[in-house]
Motif scaffolding. Sequence first.
Motif, PDB file in Angstrom:
ATOM      1  N   MET A 272    -101.329  69.474  23.532  1.00 14.43           N
ATOM      2  CA  MET A 272    -101.537  70.280  22.377  1.00 14.43           C
ATOM      3  C   MET A 272    -100.390  70.912  21.963  1.00 14.43           C
ATOM      4  O   MET A 272     -99.358  71.024  22.832  1.00 14.43           O
ATOM      5  CB  MET A 272    -102.643  71.440  22.744  1.00 14.43           C
ATOM      6  CG  MET A 272    -103.947  71.076  23.368  1.00 14.43           C
ATOM      7  SD  MET A 272    -105.221  72.014  23.743  1.00 14.43           S
ATOM      8  CE  MET A 272    -105.372  72.665  22.032  1.00 14.43           C
ATOM      9  N   GLY A 273    -100.426  71.381  20.483  1.00 18.00           N
ATOM     10  CA  GLY A 273     -99.299  71.900  20.025  1.00 18.00           C
ATOM     11  C   GLY A 273     -99.439  72.049  18.625  1.00 18.00           C
ATOM     12  O   GLY A 273     -99.985  71.308  18.070  1.00 18.00           O
ATOM     13  N   PRO A 274     -98.846  73.015  17.901  1.00 18.79           N
ATOM     14  CA  PRO A 274     -99.131  73.235  16.449  1.00 18.79           C
ATOM     15  C   PRO A 274     -98.594  71.896  15.673  1.00 18.79           C
ATOM     16  O   PRO A 274     -97.777  71.288  16.088  1.00 18.79           O
ATOM     17  CB  PRO A 274     -98.359  74.302  16.185  1.00 18.79           C
ATOM     18  CG  PRO A 274     -97.528  74.574  17.064  1.00 18.79           C
ATOM     19  CD  PRO A 274     -98.085  74.089  18.332  1.00 18.79           C
ATOM     20  N   PRO A 275     -98.973  71.626  14.431  1.00 21.57           N
ATOM     21  CA  PRO A 275     -98.530  70.676  13.590  1.00 21.57           C
ATOM     22  C   PRO A 275     -96.842  70.884  13.805  1.00 21.57           C
ATOM     23  O   PRO A 275     -96.351  71.797  13.355  1.00 21.57           O
ATOM     24  CB  PRO A 275     -98.986  70.740  12.448  1.00 21.57           C
ATOM     25  CG  PRO A 275     -99.862  71.904  12.286  1.00 21.57           C
ATOM     26  CD  PRO A 275    -100.009  72.425  13.678  1.00 21.57           C
ATOM     27  N   GLY A 276     -96.145  69.751  13.680  1.00 27.97           N
ATOM     28  CA  GLY A 276     -94.720  69.792  13.644  1.00 27.97           C
ATOM     29  C   GLY A 276     -94.094  69.924  15.335  1.00 27.97           C
ATOM     30  O   GLY A 276     -92.875  70.149  15.324  1.00 27.97           O
ATOM     31  N   SER A 277     -94.789  70.482  16.148  1.00 27.91           N
ATOM     32  CA  SER A 277     -94.508  70.678  17.472  1.00 27.91           C
ATOM     33  C   SER A 277     -93.955  69.695  18.119  1.00 27.91           C
ATOM     34  O   SER A 277     -93.042  69.485  19.309  1.00 27.91           O
ATOM     35  CB  SER A 277     -95.432  71.356  18.414  1.00 27.91           C
ATOM     36  OG  SER A 277     -96.607  70.415  18.438  1.00 27.91           O
ATOM     37  N   GLY A 278     -94.046  68.213  17.674  1.00 28.26           N
ATOM     38  CA  GLY A 278     -93.546  67.063  18.368  1.00 28.26           C
ATOM     39  C   GLY A 278     -94.419  66.393  19.141  1.00 28.26           C
ATOM     40  O   GLY A 278     -93.713  65.792  20.016  1.00 28.26           O
ATOM     41  N   LYS A 279     -95.468  66.883  19.397  1.00 28.93           N
ATOM     42  CA  LYS A 279     -96.489  66.318  20.353  1.00 28.93           C
ATOM     43  C   LYS A 279     -96.866  64.869  20.191  1.00 28.93           C
ATOM     44  O   LYS A 279     -97.059  64.486  21.283  1.00 28.93           O
ATOM     45  CB  LYS A 279     -97.849  67.324  20.365  1.00 28.93           C
ATOM     46  CG  LYS A 279     -98.564  66.763  18.987  1.00 28.93           C
ATOM     47  CD  LYS A 279     -99.938  67.999  19.096  1.00 28.93           C
ATOM     48  CE  LYS A 279    -100.534  67.838  17.953  1.00 28.93           C
ATOM     49  NZ  LYS A 279    -101.000  66.623  16.943  1.00 28.93           N
ATOM     50  N   GLY A 280     -96.756  64.298  19.075  1.00 28.44           N
ATOM     51  CA  GLY A 280     -97.025  62.718  19.049  1.00 28.44           C
ATOM     52  C   GLY A 280     -95.804  62.069  19.857  1.00 28.44           C
ATOM     53  O   GLY A 280     -95.999  61.431  20.258  1.00 28.44           O
ATOM     54  N   THR A 281     -94.535  62.571  19.611  1.00 26.12           N
ATOM     55  CA  THR A 281     -93.383  61.800  20.050  1.00 26.12           C
ATOM     56  C   THR A 281     -93.336  62.253  21.754  1.00 26.12           C
ATOM     57  O   THR A 281     -93.278  61.123  22.386  1.00 26.12           O
ATOM     58  CB  THR A 281     -92.001  62.509  19.495  1.00 26.12           C
ATOM     59  OG1 THR A 281     -92.133  62.459  18.183  1.00 26.12           O
ATOM     60  CG2 THR A 281     -90.936  61.910  20.027  1.00 26.12           C
ATOM     61  N   GLN A 282     -93.857  63.300  22.044  1.00 25.83           N
ATOM     62  CA  GLN A 282     -93.865  63.692  23.649  1.00 25.83           C
ATOM     63  C   GLN A 282     -94.992  62.922  24.177  1.00 25.83           C
ATOM     64  O   GLN A 282     -94.851  62.452  25.155  1.00 25.83           O
ATOM     65  CB  GLN A 282     -93.930  65.275  23.720  1.00 25.83           C
ATOM     66  CG  GLN A 282     -92.856  66.171  23.325  1.00 25.83           C
ATOM     67  CD  GLN A 282     -91.504  65.747  24.021  1.00 25.83           C
ATOM     68  OE1 GLN A 282     -91.666  65.303  25.312  1.00 25.83           O
ATOM     69  NE2 GLN A 282     -90.489  65.915  23.586  1.00 25.83           N
ATOM     70  N   ALA A 283     -96.150  62.684  23.499  1.00 26.62           N
ATOM     71  CA  ALA A 283     -97.218  62.073  23.959  1.00 26.62           C
ATOM     72  C   ALA A 283     -96.854  60.686  24.330  1.00 26.62           C
ATOM     73  O   ALA A 283     -97.325  60.080  25.606  1.00 26.62           O
ATOM     74  CB  ALA A 283     -98.305  62.164  23.033  1.00 26.62           C
TER      75      ALA A 283
ATOM     76  N   LEU B  96     -97.521  72.543  24.109  1.00 23.56           N
ATOM     77  CA  LEU B  96     -95.999  72.757  23.494  1.00 23.56           C
ATOM     78  C   LEU B  96     -96.025  73.994  22.522  1.00 23.56           C
ATOM     79  O   LEU B  96     -96.761  73.994  21.524  1.00 23.56           O
ATOM     80  CB  LEU B  96     -95.579  71.566  22.751  1.00 23.56           C
ATOM     81  CG  LEU B  96     -95.254  70.214  23.366  1.00 23.56           C
ATOM     82  CD1 LEU B  96     -94.958  69.145  22.221  1.00 23.56           C
ATOM     83  CD2 LEU B  96     -94.209  70.434  24.388  1.00 23.56           C
ATOM     84  N   THR B  97     -95.043  74.768  22.861  1.00 24.92           N
ATOM     85  CA  THR B  97     -94.802  76.008  21.973  1.00 24.92           C
ATOM     86  C   THR B  97     -93.616  75.978  21.054  1.00 24.92           C
ATOM     87  O   THR B  97     -92.599  75.379  21.702  1.00 24.92           O
ATOM     88  CB  THR B  97     -94.960  77.266  22.955  1.00 24.92           C
ATOM     89  OG1 THR B  97     -93.753  77.223  23.948  1.00 24.92           O
ATOM     90  CG2 THR B  97     -96.212  77.563  23.331  1.00 24.92           C
ATOM     91  N   VAL B  98     -93.637  76.275  19.682  1.00 24.46           N
ATOM     92  CA  VAL B  98     -92.382  76.267  18.941  1.00 24.46           C
ATOM     93  C   VAL B  98     -92.765  77.476  17.933  1.00 24.46           C
ATOM     94  O   VAL B  98     -93.894  77.580  17.570  1.00 24.46           O
ATOM     95  CB  VAL B  98     -92.287  74.686  18.181  1.00 24.46           C
ATOM     96  CG1 VAL B  98     -91.077  74.967  17.368  1.00 24.46           C
ATOM     97  CG2 VAL B  98     -91.919  73.600  19.171  1.00 24.46           C
ATOM     98  N   ALA B  99     -91.588  77.975  17.550  1.00 25.76           N
ATOM     99  CA  ALA B  99     -91.724  79.118  16.497  1.00 25.76           C
ATOM    100  C   ALA B  99     -92.282  78.637  15.205  1.00 25.76           C
ATOM    101  O   ALA B  99     -91.551  77.495  14.803  1.00 25.76           O
ATOM    102  CB  ALA B  99     -90.602  79.816  16.499  1.00 25.76           C
ATOM    103  N   ASP B 100     -92.961  79.472  14.525  1.00 25.87           N
ATOM    104  CA  ASP B 100     -93.654  78.746  13.162  1.00 25.87           C
ATOM    105  C   ASP B 100     -92.362  78.290  12.205  1.00 25.87           C
ATOM    106  O   ASP B 100     -92.731  77.357  11.372  1.00 25.87           O
ATOM    107  CB  ASP B 100     -94.410  79.969  12.624  1.00 25.87           C
ATOM    108  CG  ASP B 100     -95.871  79.920  12.812  1.00 25.87           C
ATOM    109  OD1 ASP B 100     -95.960  79.211  13.906  1.00 25.87           O
ATOM    110  OD2 ASP B 100     -96.491  80.641  12.468  1.00 25.87           O
TER     111      ASP B 100
END
Length: 192
Positions: free
Chosen positions: A7-18, A114-118
């Motif tokens: 999980m992670g907000p849009p733009g957190s890179g979750k697709g690449t990490q996945a 995944l956490t990333v600043a807004d």
Amino acid sequence: MARLIIMGPPGSGKGTQAEHIARHFNIPAISTGDLFRAHVGKQTELGIEAGKYMDNGEFVPDSITISMLRERLAEPDANAGCLLDGYPRTVIQIGALDEMLAARREQLDAVIELTVADEELVDRMLRRAKEQGRSDDTETVIQRRLELYRDETRPVVTAYSQRGILLTVDGSGERESITAAAIAAVEKALAG
Ligand code: ADP
């Protein structure tokens, strides 16, 4: 065999990490966003319906999303486990997944957050808009996707945290070190 969620907000890179994490565990990465985009590309009935929501940054209705995921999980490669990317996004979707897994006598092993600043998220998405031309990477649509993440998907993160299976990973920095941190956290959780 591992049953994982990222999980992670849009733009957190979750697709690449996945993709990288799934490869490590030898399981398919199943992205509901990618499944929807494939339907949109082929202009299937489902794709035409889903596309209306996606272009505005809205969630595709739960009923459509849930039945699409159920079909995908019925494919043979998912017997080896899976890493879900972009599902569940609503509390209703959690319940539907619980039922699907229970019917297979399986359970979730871990949920990676995944956490990333807004501010960084918006920058990354605007950059991606230029590189990939994703139709939902415009500034207003990006804001709406972030808002929905906060309002609808944070409660999903909280629910998994309460179950004690949430692994929070810092999603800023080098792609490789984020992947390594996520894999290490999952391996520790799998070892119990
Ligand atoms: P991101 O999380 O980076 O915004 P995704 O590729 O995961 O992008 O999803 C793109 C779009 O697909 C979402 O904005 C939404 O419209 C739709 N979508 C994907 N997964 C779901 C889901 N589980 N429930 C509802 N809509 C979804």
